[in-house]
Scaffold this motif. Structure first.
Motif, short mmCIF file in Angstrom:
data_model
loop_
_atom_site.label_atom_id
_atom_site.label_comp_id
_atom_site.label_asym_id
_atom_site.label_seq_id
_atom_site.Cartn_x
_atom_site.Cartn_y
_atom_site.Cartn_z
N LYS A 1 0.84 -1.19 0.00
CA LYS A 1 0.00 0.00 0.00
C LYS A 1 0.88 1.24 0.00
O LYS A 1 1.94 1.26 0.63
CB LYS A 1 -0.90 0.03 1.24
CG LYS A 1 -1.96 -1.05 1.29
CD LYS A 1 -2.78 -0.94 2.57
CE LYS A 1 -3.83 -2.05 2.65
NZ LYS A 1 -4.59 -1.99 3.92
N ILE A 2 0.40 2.28 -0.70
CA ILE A 2 1.03 3.60 -0.66
C ILE A 2 0.08 4.51 0.10
O ILE A 2 -1.10 4.64 -0.25
CB ILE A 2 1.28 4.17 -2.06
CG1 ILE A 2 2.04 3.17 -2.94
CG2 ILE A 2 2.05 5.50 -1.96
CD1 ILE A 2 3.43 2.84 -2.45
N TRP A 3 0.60 5.13 1.14
CA TRP A 3 -0.20 6.01 2.00
C TRP A 3 0.28 7.46 1.88
O TRP A 3 1.46 7.71 1.59
CB TRP A 3 -0.06 5.64 3.47
CG TRP A 3 -0.26 4.22 3.85
CD1 TRP A 3 0.56 3.15 3.55
CD2 TRP A 3 -1.33 3.66 4.63
NE1 TRP A 3 0.07 2.00 4.09
CE2 TRP A 3 -1.09 2.27 4.76
CE3 TRP A 3 -2.46 4.22 5.23
CZ2 TRP A 3 -1.95 1.44 5.47
CZ3 TRP A 3 -3.31 3.39 5.94
CH2 TRP A 3 -3.05 2.01 6.06
N HIS A 4 -0.61 8.41 2.15
CA HIS A 4 -0.18 9.76 2.50
C HIS A 4 -0.06 9.78 4.02
O HIS A 4 -0.79 9.08 4.72
CB HIS A 4 -1.19 10.80 2.04
CG HIS A 4 -0.69 12.20 2.17
ND1 HIS A 4 -0.95 12.98 3.27
CD2 HIS A 4 0.08 12.96 1.34
CE1 HIS A 4 -0.36 14.16 3.13
NE2 HIS A 4 0.26 14.18 1.96
N TYR A 5 0.87 10.58 4.54
CA TYR A 5 1.11 10.52 5.98
C TYR A 5 -0.11 10.94 6.80
O TYR A 5 -0.18 10.67 8.01
CB TYR A 5 2.34 11.35 6.37
CG TYR A 5 2.22 12.84 6.17
CD1 TYR A 5 1.52 13.65 7.06
CD2 TYR A 5 2.83 13.46 5.08
CE1 TYR A 5 1.43 15.01 6.88
CE2 TYR A 5 2.74 14.82 4.88
CZ TYR A 5 2.03 15.60 5.79
OH TYR A 5 1.94 16.96 5.60
N THR A 6 -1.10 11.58 6.15
CA THR A 6 -2.32 11.95 6.88
C THR A 6 -3.26 10.77 7.07
O THR A 6 -4.34 10.92 7.65
CB THR A 6 -3.07 13.08 6.13
OG1 THR A 6 -3.26 12.67 4.77
CG2 THR A 6 -2.28 14.38 6.17
N GLY A 7 -2.87 9.59 6.55
CA GLY A 7 -3.63 8.37 6.83
C GLY A 7 -4.40 7.80 5.66
O GLY A 7 -4.97 6.71 5.77
N ALA A 8 -4.45 8.52 4.52
CA ALA A 8 -5.21 8.04 3.36
C ALA A 8 -4.40 7.03 2.57
O ALA A 8 -3.21 7.22 2.33
CB ALA A 8 -5.59 9.21 2.46
#
Length: 547
Positions: free
Chosen positions: A388-395
């Motif tokens: 998975k690739i996430w944005h650090y804001t949790g998305a």
């Protein structure tokens, strides 16, 4: 000109290929997909411009920028690859073998000139551990541990070593990451009542009783991990014993030490007893984070005086990861924990998000400092592989699940040099994503990862004891075979009895781990039971696969 987005390399039973990074996530044309299961190894250069891989026949090197093949080496057995920091040398390693008459070893560590493709030198390197030579960032120095001595080569001239550091029984060394003056940390294990010690030296000043910049001795050390900060002003040393003689922990016993090149040293006082799971420097070189103590573990940031700066409290965590710019810190609980991540703004000590990456075996920050990669890879886990690739804001911005018949072995970002991506202001608002958010999982009894995606048997270990009568049964996943014979019987009473006993033991271990997680001190025999969990899981898996 804005930097390009880092690529993602994916290696597994489906082959080797590259994926464009955020926001596109399409398969990249930079690298034509290498199909088949024979890709044993791959690596980028430190600046991400070169890429090398082995396909079971040759080691190939391409220029990522212009997609051109630079070299192809006939090394079918090579399993390790590494570029020198400035892309001058490609180091390759294959398992050590002897000649047919067993009289002489065959050199298995090769150093190739990346420009010409010529082999500069071949060495015998028996162990895979620490196989690769260590270079200074400018490649002026290169060092190897040879028969308990550290040999130093200069300017990539490997015909003869320029200097050597000789101490009785040097076990390990770490070259400092910064430029001149070059420094090296060495570890010598204790013997016959003498303590172990770590010493710091400045190259090439190795001779004389006062040559060392700093020295730290300790008795409780069967092995150490030495961590230089980026500016090469200090080293953190995690000293570990294989056995905790007090019986308090099956991890052994660990202590954390701070050693500075100005001669100062200290024991880092950790406020909670228990294992040291992780220690990591901030890229600023002025502070470090430690994750430690019996579960739920504490996490604390310390300054260069080894004073606590901020305490994150306790939680289910065993790892810490600073972002490339050092302004965000992720605390995570992977392995036998459930994958809870805490993303912190460490300038303001404010929590940004708390995403969950279940069953993750790998974590890496993207060089852009905004995106995170988590993956579940074999052989650590052979079920539910994917990334998975996430944005650090949790998305979650992108996810890929490999087919149930396939395995994922490695996923990695294309590296970029420091400073290519500017630091951006931290945002607390979750970014938008086209990936559907996963529905919260129905609370069920914990199943060890090795047993997931396998038929659920009628045991108390795997059934909810608090299940109400009017709760509709969860439909079996489509991938689960629906046998007409009861899943809990094999037709062999002896095997059924063994399975039942194993599940009983595993349930007891789970209960002990839950007690330990609440802070309860376990007895020696209880800790010994927990140590047997991995072997019991494997035995159970083997029996159930034979059903």
């Amino acid at each position: 000109m804005a930097p390009s987005t880092p690529l993602l390399t994916v290696r597994g039973s489906e082959g080797l290929y590259m994926v464009n990074g955020p926001p596109h996530f399409t398969e990249s044309t930079v690298f034509p997909r290498e199909s088949g299961k024979n890709c044993k190894t791959c690596t980028f250069s430190k600046d991400g411009t070169l890429f090398a891989w082995g396909n079971g026949e040759k080691i190939n090197v391409i220029n990522v920028t212009n997609k051109g093949l630079l070299h192809s080496f006939d090394l079918p057995k090579a399993v390790c690859l590494e570029f020198s920091p400035k892309n001058t040398v490609l180091a390759t390693w294959q398992p050590y073998t002897t000649s047919k008459d067993d009289t002489a070893g065959i050199p298995n560590l090769q150093l190739y000139d990346v420009k010409t493709g010529m082999c500069l030198k071949s060495f015998i390197q028996k162990k895979m551990q620490n196989w690769c030579p260590s270079w200074s960032e400018d490649e002026t120095l290169c060092a190897r541990n040879v028969n308990n001595e550290v040999h130093f080569f200069e300017n990539n001239n490997f015909n003869t070593f320029a200097n050597k550091l000789h101490l009785k029984k040097i076990n390990d060394f770490v070259l400092s990451p910064a430029l001149q003056p070059y420094k090296v940390a060495v570890y010598v294990p204790g013997s016959k009542g003498a303590p172990s010690f770590v010493r710091l030296y400045q190259y090439p000043n190795f001779d004389g009783p006062h040559a060392a910049l700093a020295n730290k001795s300790f008795f409780k050390a069967d092995k150490v991990t030495m961590l230089w900060n980026k500016k090469a002003t200090a080293v953190l040393v995690i000293a570990s014993t294989d056995v905790d003689k007090t019986g308090a922990s099956y991890y052994g016993e660990q202590t954390l030490h701070y050693i500075a090149t100005n001669g100062e040293s200290a024991v880092v006082q950790l406020p909670k007893n228990g294992p040291i799971y992780d220690v990591v420097w901030n890229s600023s070189s002025t502070e470090f984070c430690a994750v430690y103590g019996f579960m739920p573990a504490k996490a604390t940031i310390f300054n260069l005086k080894c004073d606590p700066v901020f305490d994150f409290g306790t939680g289910p965590r065993n790892a810490a990861y600073y972002s490339p710019h050092g302004h965000i810190l992720v605390l995570a609980g992977f392995g036998n924990l459930r994958g809870q991540m805490e993303v912190w703004d460490v300038k303001n000590y404010k929590l940004i998000s708390k995403p969950v990456a279940s069953d993750s075996t790998y974590f890496a920050w993207c060089p852009d400092g905004e995106h995170i990669l988590t993956a579940t890879c074999a052989p650590r886990l052979r079920v539910n592989n994917g990334y998975k690739i996430w944005h650090y804001t949790g998305a979650v911005l992108h996810k890929y699940d490999v087919p149930s018949t396939a395995e994922l072995w490695q996923v990695s970002w294309q590296p970029f040099l420091d400073g290519i991506f500017p630091e951006k202001a931290i945002t607390y608002q979750a970014v938008s994503s086209d990936v559907p958010s996963e529905e919260p999982k129905v609370a069920t009894a914990y199943r060890p990862p090795a047993l997931r995606n396998k038929p659920v048997t009628n045991s108390k270990l795997e059934a909810r004891s608090d299940k109400s009568p009017d709760t509709a049964p969860t439909p079996a996943p489509q991938s689960t075979p629906r046998n007409t014979v009861s899943q809990s019987t094999s037709g062999d009473p002896e095997i059924d009895r063994k399975i039942k006993n194993l599940k009983k033991k595993l349930k007891a271990i789970e209960q002990l781990k839950e007690q330990a997680a609440t802070g309860k001190q376990l007895e020696k025999n209880q800790l010994a039971k927990i140590q047997k969990e991995k072997a019991l899981l494997q035995e159970l898996e083997d029996l159930e696969l034979g059903i």
